[in-house]
Design a protein around this motif. Structure first.
Motif, PDB file in Angstrom:
ATOM      1  N   SER A 298       8.359  -1.677  -9.338  1.00 31.49           N
ATOM      2  CA  SER A 298       8.920  -1.191  -7.836  1.00 31.49           C
ATOM      3  C   SER A 298       9.731  -2.859  -6.939  1.00 31.49           C
ATOM      4  O   SER A 298       9.460  -3.689  -7.329  1.00 31.49           O
ATOM      5  CB  SER A 298       7.454  -0.867  -7.328  1.00 31.49           C
ATOM      6  N   ALA A 299      10.172  -2.344  -5.814  1.00 29.95           N
ATOM      7  CA  ALA A 299      10.998  -2.957  -5.348  1.00 29.95           C
ATOM      8  C   ALA A 299      11.836  -2.642  -3.989  1.00 29.95           C
ATOM      9  O   ALA A 299      11.403  -1.558  -4.044  1.00 29.95           O
ATOM     10  CB  ALA A 299      12.312  -3.711  -5.925  1.00 29.95           C
ATOM     11  N   LYS A 300      11.835  -3.380  -3.141  1.00 30.44           N
ATOM     12  CA  LYS A 300      12.281  -2.724  -2.187  1.00 30.44           C
ATOM     13  C   LYS A 300      13.113  -4.051  -0.974  1.00 30.44           C
ATOM     14  O   LYS A 300      12.382  -5.665  -1.488  1.00 30.44           O
ATOM     15  CB  LYS A 300      11.392  -2.435  -0.706  1.00 30.44           C
ATOM     16  N   GLN A 301      14.226  -4.105   0.110  1.00 31.13           N
ATOM     17  CA  GLN A 301      14.424  -5.590   0.946  1.00 31.13           C
ATOM     18  C   GLN A 301      12.916  -5.458   1.936  1.00 31.13           C
ATOM     19  O   GLN A 301      12.281  -4.683   2.093  1.00 31.13           O
ATOM     20  CB  GLN A 301      15.253  -4.711   1.390  1.00 31.13           C
ATOM     21  N   ALA A 302      12.913  -7.257   1.942  1.00 35.43           N
ATOM     22  CA  ALA A 302      11.894  -7.299   2.332  1.00 35.43           C
ATOM     23  C   ALA A 302      11.634  -6.987   3.830  1.00 35.43           C
ATOM     24  O   ALA A 302      13.045  -7.092   4.190  1.00 35.43           O
ATOM     25  CB  ALA A 302      11.143  -8.980   2.680  1.00 35.43           C
ATOM     26  N   ASN A 303      10.938  -6.276   4.482  1.00 35.16           N
ATOM     27  CA  ASN A 303      10.118  -5.967   5.423  1.00 35.16           C
ATOM     28  C   ASN A 303       8.925  -6.629   6.354  1.00 35.16           C
ATOM     29  O   ASN A 303       8.026  -7.417   5.681  1.00 35.16           O
ATOM     30  CB  ASN A 303      10.568  -4.254   5.884  1.00 35.16           C
ATOM     31  N   GLY A 309       7.351  -1.732  -1.939  1.00 38.78           N
ATOM     32  CA  GLY A 309       8.965  -0.769  -2.067  1.00 38.78           C
ATOM     33  C   GLY A 309       7.949   0.837  -3.274  1.00 38.78           C
ATOM     34  O   GLY A 309       7.516   1.131  -3.072  1.00 38.78           O
ATOM     35  N   ASN A 310       9.073   1.647  -3.517  1.00 38.24           N
ATOM     36  CA  ASN A 310       9.223   2.592  -4.339  1.00 38.24           C
ATOM     37  C   ASN A 310       9.203   2.362  -5.944  1.00 38.24           C
ATOM     38  O   ASN A 310      10.306   1.202  -6.156  1.00 38.24           O
ATOM     39  CB  ASN A 310      10.677   3.097  -4.276  1.00 38.24           C
ATOM     40  N   VAL A 311       9.034   2.967  -6.953  1.00 32.71           N
ATOM     41  CA  VAL A 311       9.254   2.635  -8.090  1.00 32.71           C
ATOM     42  C   VAL A 311      10.358   3.130  -8.386  1.00 32.71           C
ATOM     43  O   VAL A 311      11.616   3.536  -8.156  1.00 32.71           O
ATOM     44  CB  VAL A 311       8.093   4.102  -9.729  1.00 32.71           C
ATOM     45  N   LEU A 312      11.602   2.368  -9.117  1.00 33.75           N
ATOM     46  CA  LEU A 312      12.374   2.073  -9.496  1.00 33.75           C
ATOM     47  C   LEU A 312      12.664   3.374 -11.402  1.00 33.75           C
ATOM     48  O   LEU A 312      12.118   3.218 -11.760  1.00 33.75           O
ATOM     49  CB  LEU A 312      12.832   0.654 -10.154  1.00 33.75           C
ATOM     50  N   PRO A 313      14.036   2.936 -11.019  1.00 38.20           N
ATOM     51  CA  PRO A 313      14.529   3.791 -12.001  1.00 38.20           C
ATOM     52  C   PRO A 313      14.687   3.535 -13.463  1.00 38.20           C
ATOM     53  O   PRO A 313      13.707   1.836 -14.019  1.00 38.20           O
ATOM     54  CB  PRO A 313      16.156   4.077 -12.593  1.00 38.20           C
ATOM     55  N   ASN A 314      14.403   4.218 -14.500  1.00 39.87           N
ATOM     56  CA  ASN A 314      13.685   3.988 -15.806  1.00 39.87           C
ATOM     57  C   ASN A 314      11.721   3.529 -15.987  1.00 39.87           C
ATOM     58  O   ASN A 314      11.803   3.469 -16.738  1.00 39.87           O
ATOM     59  CB  ASN A 314      14.334   3.168 -16.373  1.00 39.87           C
ATOM     60  N   ASP A 365       3.463   6.695   3.042  1.00 43.38           N
ATOM     61  CA  ASP A 365       4.539   6.741   3.525  1.00 43.38           C
ATOM     62  C   ASP A 365       5.663   6.424   2.803  1.00 43.38           C
ATOM     63  O   ASP A 365       6.638   5.794   2.454  1.00 43.38           O
ATOM     64  CB  ASP A 365       5.340   6.168   5.119  1.00 43.38           C
ATOM     65  N   ASP A 366       5.235   7.187   1.341  1.00 38.00           N
ATOM     66  CA  ASP A 366       6.294   7.101   0.275  1.00 38.00           C
ATOM     67  C   ASP A 366       6.705   5.554  -0.010  1.00 38.00           C
ATOM     68  O   ASP A 366       6.925   5.167  -0.508  1.00 38.00           O
ATOM     69  CB  ASP A 366       7.806   8.136   0.669  1.00 38.00           C
ATOM     70  N   GLU A 367       5.534   4.697   0.237  1.00 33.48           N
ATOM     71  CA  GLU A 367       5.442   3.264  -0.001  1.00 33.48           C
ATOM     72  C   GLU A 367       4.160   2.803  -1.072  1.00 33.48           C
ATOM     73  O   GLU A 367       3.332   3.418  -0.914  1.00 33.48           O
ATOM     74  CB  GLU A 367       6.135   2.231   0.704  1.00 33.48           C
ATOM     75  N   LEU A 368       4.612   2.275  -1.873  1.00 32.89           N
ATOM     76  CA  LEU A 368       2.955   2.057  -3.215  1.00 32.89           C
ATOM     77  C   LEU A 368       2.378   0.402  -1.976  1.00 32.89           C
ATOM     78  O   LEU A 368       3.135  -0.129  -1.903  1.00 32.89           O
ATOM     79  CB  LEU A 368       3.416   1.422  -4.165  1.00 32.89           C
TER      80      LEU A 368
END
Length: 478
Positions: A298-303, A309-314, A365-368
């Motif tokens: 999973s990844a996201k832009q840092a905040n 973040g959310n789970v990536l494709p694949n 809120d839809d974030e891991l």
């Protein structure tokens, strides 16, 4: 940014050599100065030549070649040549002692070995090979097959015993395409090979490079901090990014640096750091990953959220009783033992298709959000204690750079937490008193460390991560 399927019908470097033969594929320094570079045509030719050199030394399909070395162009040529002949690559940490390397090699039972260090290879398992060009140029007969096992990466569980995780090209490329569907990385960009190729994060950089057909930058360790000024992408820990930002002259403008995207990992990421990077024109990404899933899950832009973040494709992810389970195209083939690849999937209950990570997490809120390892948890006074929860609070303290919390036996409570810290100031009584006051306001009494110790020097790492097992052994002797 939409996901792009790779659909490689031949070796990735051969595809880019056919489509963009004169584009720079590898740079050994700043491309704007007089440094050595290789085009995709050069890469394709060199890999074939070195692969034939391996064939002449007897390396065959499915054999295992162990490489003990820091990153270099020679290691890259060797790794790609190993793939090209259908053999399997495993990187080992050159900082390990000869006895530690021998222990790992006995487990691997490798066929060949190569090193650029001062280790005595005659005492290690495997036949020595050299990186050489062939005596007679011939075509290596092995064709591109993305399902063939290609890499073994050693990872350590709670026991400290290494496991060899096996990946093929399909899982590596699935990992790369999933991340790059969110993070912009084009064929005109360059990624610094800043992490070791004996670690999954280092291998992930190579496969992102191969997936996009971009430029890979390889420099000596001493030059990496300087190289961050003229690459577009890098994988860093927060302290490396902090040093870069500190080095920027006050009169410099964001346009004076080429760095655009940074994938951060390995430690607590301060919001002040990522905000400062953003002001310098650098986008910071963070996430959650593991060796078994070919790096990032999973990844996201840092905040300002501590989530990942959310789970990536694949990839797919679910929670079972708070434990994170994963599966998908980036999942490894299994663990390698006795020349056999054993499945890592959970075959007991449910559908038997998920890998139980032993990491604990939850959705908000839809974030891991990650809470820590299930096998790190201990009980103190009848309460479950997750060390990573305490570490996260400690890392918010300004002078604390690293924190590891471990349990020690206690007659009344069963176990109590002890904090082992790396700090930017002396760990004297005044500092510890301030930290204890800070913790009293932040965490419940049963979670507060009863002792604070300085992180020891010496061999306390497993790969590029702090080893809880080695620290626990050290703590037991204090």
């Amino acid at each position: 940014m939409a996901e792009i399927k790779h659909d490689f019908l031949t070796w990735p470097w051969q595809r880019w050599a056919a489509e963009r033969p004169s584009d720079i594929a590898i740079s050994l320094g700043d491309k704007e100065h007089d440094v050595q570079t290789y085009t995709w045509a050069d890469v394709s030719s060199n890999v074939d030549d070195y692969a034939q050199g391996l064939v002449e030394q007897g390396v065959k399909r499915d054999q295992l070649v162990a490489v003990i070395a820091d990153n270099s162009i020679q290691v890259l040529w060797l790794m790609l040549a190993i793939f090209r002949v259908g053999a399997r690559y495993v990187g080992l940490n050159p900082k390990l002692s000869s006895s530690e390397l021998q222990q790992q090699l006995v487990i691997l039972d490798n066929d060949y070995i190569w090193s650029d260090s001062e280790h005595d290879l005659t005492a290690l398992t495997g036949q020595n090979i050299v990186l050489q060009l062939p005596t007679v140029a011939r075509m290596v007969p092995v064709t591109w097959q993305e399902h063939r096992p290609m890499t073994l990466t050693l990872t350590s569980g709670s026991s400290g015993l290494p496991k060899a995780v096996v990946h093929n090209a399909e899982s590596h490329l699935a990992s790369a395409s999933g991340l790059l569907s969110q993070m912009t990385f084009t064929a005109k960009d360059s990624w610094l090979l800043s992490l070791p190729l004996f670690h999954i994060s280092g291998l992930a950089i190579v496969w992102r490079w191969l997936y996009r057909g971009a430029c890979l930058v390889i420099v000596e360790k001493e030059q990496q901090q300087q190289a961050l000024h003229w690459v577009t992408h890098a994988s860093l820990v927060p302290t490396q990014l902090q040093r870069l930002l500190d080095s920027i002259d006050n009169t410099a403008t964001p346009s004076s640096m080429m760095l655009k995207q940074v994938l951060l990992g390995g430690a607590h990421i301060p919001v002040t750091l990522t905000d400062k990077a953003h002001s310098a024109g650098i986008s910071c990404w963070c996430g959650y990953g593991m060796t078994e899933m070919a790096s990032t899950i999973s990844a996201k832009q840092a905040n300002d959220s501590s989530g990942v973040g959310n789970v990536l494709p694949n990839r797919e992810l679910l929670l079972r009783d708070g434990e994170i389970l994963v599966r998908g195209k980036s999942l490894c083939l299994g663990y390698y033992r006795n020349h056999t690849i054993f499945s890592i999937l959970d075959n007991h209950g449910h559908d038997g298709e998920w890998f139980a990570t032993k990491d604990m997490g939850e959705w908000h809120d839809d974030e891991l959000f990650i809470h820590g390892r299930a096998d790190n948890m201990f009980i103190s006074g009848g309460e479950n204690v997750q060390p990573e929860d305490i570490e996260a609070v400690l890392l918010q303290y300004p002078e604390i750079e690293q924190a590891v919390v471990l349990p020690i036996d206690d007659y009344d409570f069963g176990q109590r937490p002890v904090a082992i810290l790396k700090t930017t100031c002396p760990m004297d009584a005044v500092f510890i008193d301030h930290v204890m006051t800070y913790m009293a306001d932040k965490v419940a009494a049963f979670k507060r460390p009863i002792r604070y110790l300085a992180l020891p020097d010496g061999d306390i790492y497993q790969g590029i991560k702090l080893s809880r097992t080695k620290l626990a052994n050290w703590l037991s002797k204090q």
